[in-house]
Scaffold this motif. Structure first.
Motif, mmCIF file in Angstrom:
data_model
loop_
_atom_site.group_PDB
_atom_site.id
_atom_site.type_symbol
_atom_site.label_atom_id
_atom_site.label_comp_id
_atom_site.label_asym_id
_atom_site.label_seq_id
_atom_site.Cartn_x
_atom_site.Cartn_y
_atom_site.Cartn_z
ATOM 1 N N UNK A 1 0.812 -1.216 0.000
ATOM 2 C CA UNK A 1 0.000 0.000 0.000
ATOM 3 C C UNK A 1 0.852 1.277 0.000
ATOM 4 N N UNK A 2 2.074 1.170 -0.573
ATOM 5 C CA UNK A 2 2.895 2.379 -0.629
ATOM 6 C C UNK A 2 4.371 2.085 -0.457
ATOM 7 N N UNK A 3 5.131 3.142 -0.205
ATOM 8 C CA UNK A 3 6.582 2.962 -0.060
ATOM 9 C C UNK A 3 7.159 4.021 0.873
ATOM 10 N N UNK A 4 8.315 3.686 1.444
ATOM 11 C CA UNK A 4 9.033 4.646 2.296
ATOM 12 C C UNK A 4 10.457 4.745 1.760
ATOM 13 N N UNK A 5 10.932 5.971 1.566
ATOM 14 C CA UNK A 5 12.296 6.176 1.055
ATOM 15 C C UNK A 5 13.081 7.039 2.021
ATOM 16 N N UNK A 6 14.189 6.501 2.500
ATOM 17 C CA UNK A 6 15.124 7.289 3.309
ATOM 18 C C UNK A 6 16.295 7.644 2.413
ATOM 19 N N UNK A 7 16.600 8.945 2.342
ATOM 20 C CA UNK A 7 17.781 9.383 1.600
ATOM 21 C C UNK A 7 18.776 9.929 2.616
ATOM 22 N N UNK A 8 19.897 9.221 2.780
ATOM 23 C CA UNK A 8 20.920 9.708 3.718
ATOM 24 C C UNK A 8 22.248 9.930 2.997
ATOM 25 N N UNK A 9 22.143 10.344 1.730
ATOM 26 C CA UNK A 9 23.352 10.647 0.952
ATOM 27 C C UNK A 9 24.103 11.816 1.588
ATOM 28 N N UNK A 10 25.414 11.827 1.394
ATOM 29 C CA UNK A 10 26.237 12.872 2.011
ATOM 30 C C UNK A 10 25.968 14.231 1.368
ATOM 31 N N UNK A 11 26.132 15.264 2.170
ATOM 32 C CA UNK A 11 26.107 16.621 1.637
ATOM 33 C C UNK A 11 24.726 17.206 1.423
#
Ligand SMILES: NC(=O)c1ccc[n+]([C@@H]2O[C@H](COP(=O)([O-])OP(=O)(O)OC[C@H]3O[C@@H](n4cnc5c(N)ncnc54)[C@H](OP(=O)(O)O)[C@@H]3O)[C@@H](O)[C@H]2O)c1
Length: 349
Positions: free
Chosen positions: A255-265
């Motif tokens: 029923x959906x998605x979760x995105x964590x972005x922990x890229x540098x900078x």
């Protein structure tokens, strides 16, 4: 009343000086740097000067600093093949101890540490600070919104930095711990993955050595299955040429998605999309995760502090059993790669 704990440092190298010491100094009501021991004594003396430790408290051996009645706990920052010996001695003296990650140089040593830990009341913390990454709880709170968890993709990749000060440490150039950099940094990433999705049942991986300085394989590409039945990928390595220092974790639900972005900078962000079909306009939320660098350090030490002052090791999050699992995933990945990518079950403690 707040209790101040006296800290004894074992191993006064880069991470002790640049990360752990400033953390203690930022909370003087909780910690007082009190004693130090280092194989090369001159380095311990230099460290003592910066830390405000009296020269009489620069010890000559591990046994001496463990037995020092003025030391409330030990912070041990040594190559991890020393961890089993340290834990064995610390438990004998009932001296709480933080040891660095990965938990040990191999699965056999790690298993002994878990057994020792679970048969004593002495608090033992593995310094896997990424277990305290605030994003873990933020994601877990939102997981129910995306329905049944089907799959995931976790990627932490970056360029090789030839000027990295960590690169020139002799024990990293010829690692005695399995996987070299793959376990050194990989366990942090696996802490986040499993902190959110639970334990991994099995893995199929291919690993490869790109840089001579890594001493062993330094990139890992894999597919995994969680004990809850989700399937996904885990990619790790910082041995490439020019490329973004990328960090992302995407969880796909029915029923959906979760995105964590922990890229540098850039700011660390969490994006949640709720909706069952491509035609739906998703209900969307994006938040910024405020985090220390490296993630989790203050919370990790606060957790350890609370377990000592409350005399309750059950409060600890980064327990040896938890850290064992992360090393066991790397161990299984290496075995899988040797067997040309066969699916390998992750060992239990
Ligand atoms: N949690 C994290 O994110 C993180 C980040 C970086 C490092 N670390 C961990 O912190 C620990 C230290 O790393 P570092 O980067 O600070 O490395 P480092 O600067 O090389 O420090 C290593 C220390 O261990 C001592 N040592 C080396 N071999 C030893 C042996 N056989 N017996 C006794 N002492 C020995 C060294 O003593 P000499 O001065 O005599 O060489 C030095 O004080 C490692 O376990 C590493 O994995 C953790």
């Amino acid at each position: 009343m707040t209790k101040q704990l006296n800290v004894g440092f074992v191993g006064t190298g880069i991470f002790a000086k640049e990360v752990h010491l400033p953390n203690y100094q930022s909370k003087p009501e909780h910690y007082k740097p009190t004693a130090a021991f280092n194989r090369t004594k001159a380095k311990a003396e230099q460290f003592a000067e910066i830390a405000g430790i009296d020269n009489s408290k620069v010890h000559n051996s591990l046994d001496e600093i463990i037995a020092d009645p003025d030391v409330d706990f030990l912070d041990v920052l040594l190559p991890v093949e020393n961890n089993l010996d340290v834990v064995t001695k610390a438990i004998k003296h009932n001296k709480p101890v933080v040891i660095e990650k990965p938990i040990a140089a191999n699965i056999e040593q790690a298993r002994k540490i878990v057994q020792l830990d679970e048969s004593s009341s002495t608090p033992i913390l593995i310094a896997e600070q990424w277990l305290y990454f605030k994003a873990i709880e933020e994601i877990k709170q939102r997981l129910p919104k995306i329905g049944q968890i089907l799959s995931f993709t976790y990627r932490s990749t970056g360029p090789f930095r030839k000027s990295s000060q960590y690169l020139n440490t002799s024990w990293r150039l010829k690692p005695n711990h399995i996987g070299g950099y793959l376990s050194d940094g990989g366990v942090h990433q696996l802490a986040v993955l499993t902190g959110v999705l639970g334990e991994i049942e099995s893995i199929s991986a291919l690993t490869k050595q790109v840089r001579e300085e890594s001493g062993t394989d330094d990139i890992l590409f894999s597919t995994l299955k969680t004990k809850d039945g989700a399937i996904g990928t885990f990619t790790y390595g910082s041995a490439f040429g020019s490329t973004e220092k990328h960090g992302s974790f995407i969880i796909f639900g029915l029923n959906g998605s979760i995105t964590l972005d922990f890229s540098a900078g850039k700011p660390k962000t969490l994006n949640v999309k709720v909706g069952s079909f491509g035609e739906d306009v998703p209900d969307e939320e994006t938040i910024e995760i405020k985090e220390s660098s490296p993630p989790g350090i203050p919370d990790e030490f606060e957790n350890f502090y609370q377990s000592i002052v409350n005399n309750d090791k059950s409060l600890l999050l980064a327990k040896p059993r938890v850290a064992f699992h992360h090393l066991a995933i790397i161990d299984a990945a290496l075995k899988s790669s040797k067997a040309n990518g066969d699916h390998i079950k992750v060992e239990e403690p």
